[in-house]
Scaffold this active site. Structure first.
Site, PDB file in Angstrom:
ATOM      1  N   ARG A   1      -2.540  12.537   4.512  1.00 39.08           N
ATOM      2  CA  ARG A   1      -1.516  13.560   4.268  1.00 39.08           C
ATOM      3  C   ARG A   1      -2.119  14.907   4.608  1.00 39.08           C
ATOM      4  NH1 ARG A   1       1.674  10.179   4.542  1.00 39.08           N
ATOM      5  NH2 ARG A   1       3.236   9.466   3.029  1.00 39.08           N
TER       6      ARG A   1
ATOM      7  N   GLU B   1       4.032  19.965   8.211  1.00 43.12           N
ATOM      8  CA  GLU B   1       4.614  19.136   9.277  1.00 43.12           C
ATOM      9  C   GLU B   1       6.125  18.960   9.186  1.00 43.12           C
ATOM     10  OE1 GLU B   1       2.412  15.383   8.556  1.00 43.12           O
ATOM     11  OE2 GLU B   1       4.339  14.486   8.042  1.00 43.12           O
TER      12      GLU B   1
ATOM     13  N   HIS C   1       2.368  12.287  13.135  1.00 41.79           N
ATOM     14  CA  HIS C   1       2.590  11.277  12.111  1.00 41.79           C
ATOM     15  C   HIS C   1       3.045   9.948  12.732  1.00 41.79           C
ATOM     16  CE1 HIS C   1       3.151  11.248   7.513  1.00 41.79           C
ATOM     17  NE2 HIS C   1       2.988  10.004   7.919  1.00 41.79           N
TER      18      HIS C   1
HETATM   19  P1  NAD Z   1      -3.655   2.803  -1.217  1.00 40.56           P
HETATM   20  O1  NAD Z   1      -2.924   3.198  -2.462  1.00 40.56           O
HETATM   21  O2  NAD Z   1      -3.776   1.350  -0.877  1.00 40.56           O
HETATM   22  O3  NAD Z   1      -5.127   3.426  -1.212  1.00 40.56           O
HETATM   23  C1  NAD Z   1      -5.414   4.717  -1.627  1.00 40.56           C
HETATM   24  C2  NAD Z   1      -6.838   4.696  -2.161  1.00 40.56           C
HETATM   25  O4  NAD Z   1      -7.196   6.035  -2.481  1.00 40.56           O
HETATM   26  C3  NAD Z   1      -6.995   3.860  -3.455  1.00 40.56           C
HETATM   27  O5  NAD Z   1      -8.073   2.966  -3.323  1.00 40.56           O
HETATM   28  C4  NAD Z   1      -7.249   4.909  -4.523  1.00 40.56           C
HETATM   29  O6  NAD Z   1      -8.099   4.455  -5.571  1.00 40.56           O
HETATM   30  C5  NAD Z   1      -7.916   5.992  -3.703  1.00 40.56           C
HETATM   31  N1  NAD Z   1      -7.920   7.282  -4.366  1.00 40.56           N
HETATM   32  C6  NAD Z   1      -7.033   7.790  -5.254  1.00 40.56           C
HETATM   33  N2  NAD Z   1      -7.421   9.016  -5.654  1.00 40.56           N
HETATM   34  C7  NAD Z   1      -8.576   9.262  -5.018  1.00 40.56           C
HETATM   35  C8  NAD Z   1      -9.470  10.364  -5.033  1.00 40.56           C
HETATM   36  N3  NAD Z   1      -9.254  11.425  -5.821  1.00 40.56           N
HETATM   37  N4  NAD Z   1     -10.563  10.306  -4.243  1.00 40.56           N
HETATM   38  C9  NAD Z   1     -10.810   9.217  -3.473  1.00 40.56           C
HETATM   39  N5  NAD Z   1     -10.009   8.147  -3.427  1.00 40.56           N
HETATM   40  C10 NAD Z   1      -8.907   8.171  -4.190  1.00 40.56           C
HETATM   41  O7  NAD Z   1      -2.924   3.591  -0.046  1.00 40.56           O
HETATM   42  P2  NAD Z   1      -2.985   3.259   1.516  1.00 40.56           P
HETATM   43  O8  NAD Z   1      -1.877   2.328   1.872  1.00 40.56           O
HETATM   44  O9  NAD Z   1      -4.365   2.910   1.907  1.00 40.56           O
HETATM   45  O10 NAD Z   1      -2.582   4.675   2.117  1.00 40.56           O
HETATM   46  C11 NAD Z   1      -3.451   5.797   2.017  1.00 40.56           C
HETATM   47  C12 NAD Z   1      -2.685   7.041   2.399  1.00 40.56           C
HETATM   48  O11 NAD Z   1      -2.355   6.959   3.794  1.00 40.56           O
HETATM   49  C13 NAD Z   1      -1.310   7.156   1.689  1.00 40.56           C
HETATM   50  O12 NAD Z   1      -1.452   7.879   0.491  1.00 40.56           O
HETATM   51  C14 NAD Z   1      -0.459   7.883   2.671  1.00 40.56           C
HETATM   52  O13 NAD Z   1      -0.452   9.245   2.297  1.00 40.56           O
HETATM   53  C15 NAD Z   1      -1.176   7.712   4.009  1.00 40.56           C
HETATM   54  N6  NAD Z   1      -0.384   7.023   5.034  1.00 40.56           N
HETATM   55  C16 NAD Z   1      -0.231   7.615   6.248  1.00 40.56           C
HETATM   56  C17 NAD Z   1       0.473   6.969   7.259  1.00 40.56           C
HETATM   57  C18 NAD Z   1       0.644   7.580   8.634  1.00 40.56           C
HETATM   58  O14 NAD Z   1       1.484   7.109   9.412  1.00 40.56           O
HETATM   59  N7  NAD Z   1      -0.127   8.587   8.984  1.00 40.56           N
HETATM   60  C19 NAD Z   1       1.055   5.724   7.008  1.00 40.56           C
HETATM   61  C20 NAD Z   1       0.861   5.136   5.755  1.00 40.56           C
HETATM   62  C21 NAD Z   1       0.143   5.795   4.764  1.00 40.56           C
END
Ligand code: NAD
Length: 334
Positions: free
Chosen positions: A236, A265, A297
């Site tokens: 994000r 964005e 994105h």
């Molecule tokens: P997820 O919930 O499976 O994983 C997120 C991880 O971050 C978890 O393991 C959690 O413990 C960890 N986390 C939480 N707070 C934290 C902190 N303060 N410091 C370090 N780690 C921390 O989510 P995901 O499916 O792996 O997605 C991750 C991110 O990717 C989403 O939050 C979303 O914003 C982003 N995303 C982007 C796209 C894109 O097209 N660019 C698509 C999907 C998701």
């Protein structure tokens, strides 16, 4: 009675995937191209279900209006939910669901595509060769093998990304608030954020945006990093303080920046603005650096991911309608 779902921020591919997978569900689908926000919320008529995406604004003000209109379900067709006020939704009795995991590999592979492009400059080589310029000057890269990659957030996407970089022969360090034993067994070492900032050649962000992670990449964290660091953000935009990263690029502290997300964005991404004058000076400055790669994105944008997004969204909504619950607890946000 056929239930209607009203979609906001609809693109042609959303329409085609949701229409294709609706056969098994039989919802009435209504598509709005506009973003959901306080100005557009009045488009909603006679619907109990709205489906939103990453840049729709679902704050307390919008939620109050949705509740007045009889909306009972907000279905996010994405994983991140920082754009929805969950407390306000709960107060208004609106259930909120999301697609917690849809092809994490799609995003992880895009992060790797950004690394390879920034490093080996294939985008420049492509244009150069088309103009019959076969010189290699300016295209020098480095071996990924043996480099240290820091991963912040090892959930679904971070974990898929860890496996990819391990495959490239990188040393992988990670930080997360909870450890994943599977990737530890594969060779990933959990470290403090400070150690990652200090030791990594490449840092890739895969944690959610929240109060703790907002602007985690800022002047102070950047100052702890190696010179010429490569930073990749497919998570994000708000994880990075934009003015601070611009300064770090100008100072050559950051040697490479790959961003698929950007804090402001919502005014830009998913739109064709080729005839417009962009008013956002920060994105213009970022796009002017030769060592910055911006994609709009698109990390999630694969056939497999769009299929999963459509089917999971329909399943979530069906489950909430029939039994006010969803088996996959990660899909239910309140
Ligand atoms: P997820 O919930 O499976 O994983 C997120 C991880 O971050 C978890 O393991 C959690 O413990 C960890 N986390 C939480 N707070 C934290 C902190 N303060 N410091 C370090 N780690 C921390 O989510 P995901 O499916 O792996 O997605 C991750 C991110 O990717 C989403 O939050 C979303 O914003 C982003 N995303 C982007 C796209 C894109 O097209 N660019 C698509 C999907 C998701």
């Amino acid at each position: 009675m056929t239930q209607k779902i009203s979609f906001f921020s609809t693109q042609s591919y959303d329409k085609s995937f949701f229409e294709k997978y609706n056969d098994n569900f039989g919802f009435e689908l209504e598509f709005f191209e506009v973003q959901l926000n306080f100005r557009t919320v009045d488009l909603i008529k006679n619907t109990a279900i709205v489906c939103v995406f990453v840049n729709d604004v679902v704050d307390a003000e919008v939620i109050e209006k949705l509740a007045e209109k009889g909306v009972k379900i907000i279905a996010l067709r994405c994983a991140g939910f920082n754009n929805v006020d969950l407390v306000a939704a709960k107060k208004s009795g609106i259930r909120v669901c999301r697609v917690p995991s849809y092809s994490p590999e799609a995003v992880a592979e895009h992060a790797m595509a950004m690394i390879l492009t920034l490093n080996r400059k294939t985008h420049k080589a492509y244009n150069r060769v088309r103009e019959q310029n076969f010189s290699l000057n300016g295209l020098l890269g480095f071996d990924l093998h043996g480099k240290t990659v820091g991963i912040i957030g090892t959930g679904n996407i971070g974990k898929a990304f860890a496996k990819i970089v391990l495959g490239f022969g990188c040393k992988v360090l990670a930080f997360d608030i909870s450890k994943d034993q599977e990737i530890e067994k594969l060779g990933v070492r959990y470290e403090t954020l400070e150690t990652i900032f200090k030791s990594a050649d490449i840092i890739s962000l895969h944690c959610p945006l929240n109060d703790k992670t907002k602007h985690m990449i800022n002047k102070s964290s950047l100052s702890q990093m190696k010179d010429n660091i490569m930073l990749i953000n497919t998570s994000r935009g708000g994880l990075i303080n934009t003015p601070d990263i611009i300064e770090a690029l100008k100072d050559a502290k950051v040697g490479y920046l790959g961003i698929d997300v950007y804090e402001q964005e919502e005014k830009l991404f998913f739109k064709d603005l080729s005839e417009d004058i962009i008013q956002d000076d920060d994105i213009q400055r970022l796009m002017s650096f030769p060592n910055v790669l911006v994609t709009a994105h698109q990390a999630f944008f694969t056939n497999e991911a769009l299929t999963q997004i459509a089917t999971t969204t329909f399943e979530n909504v069906s489950n909430l309608i029939t039994r006010n619950d969803i088996d996959n607890k990660a899909a239910l946000l309140n």
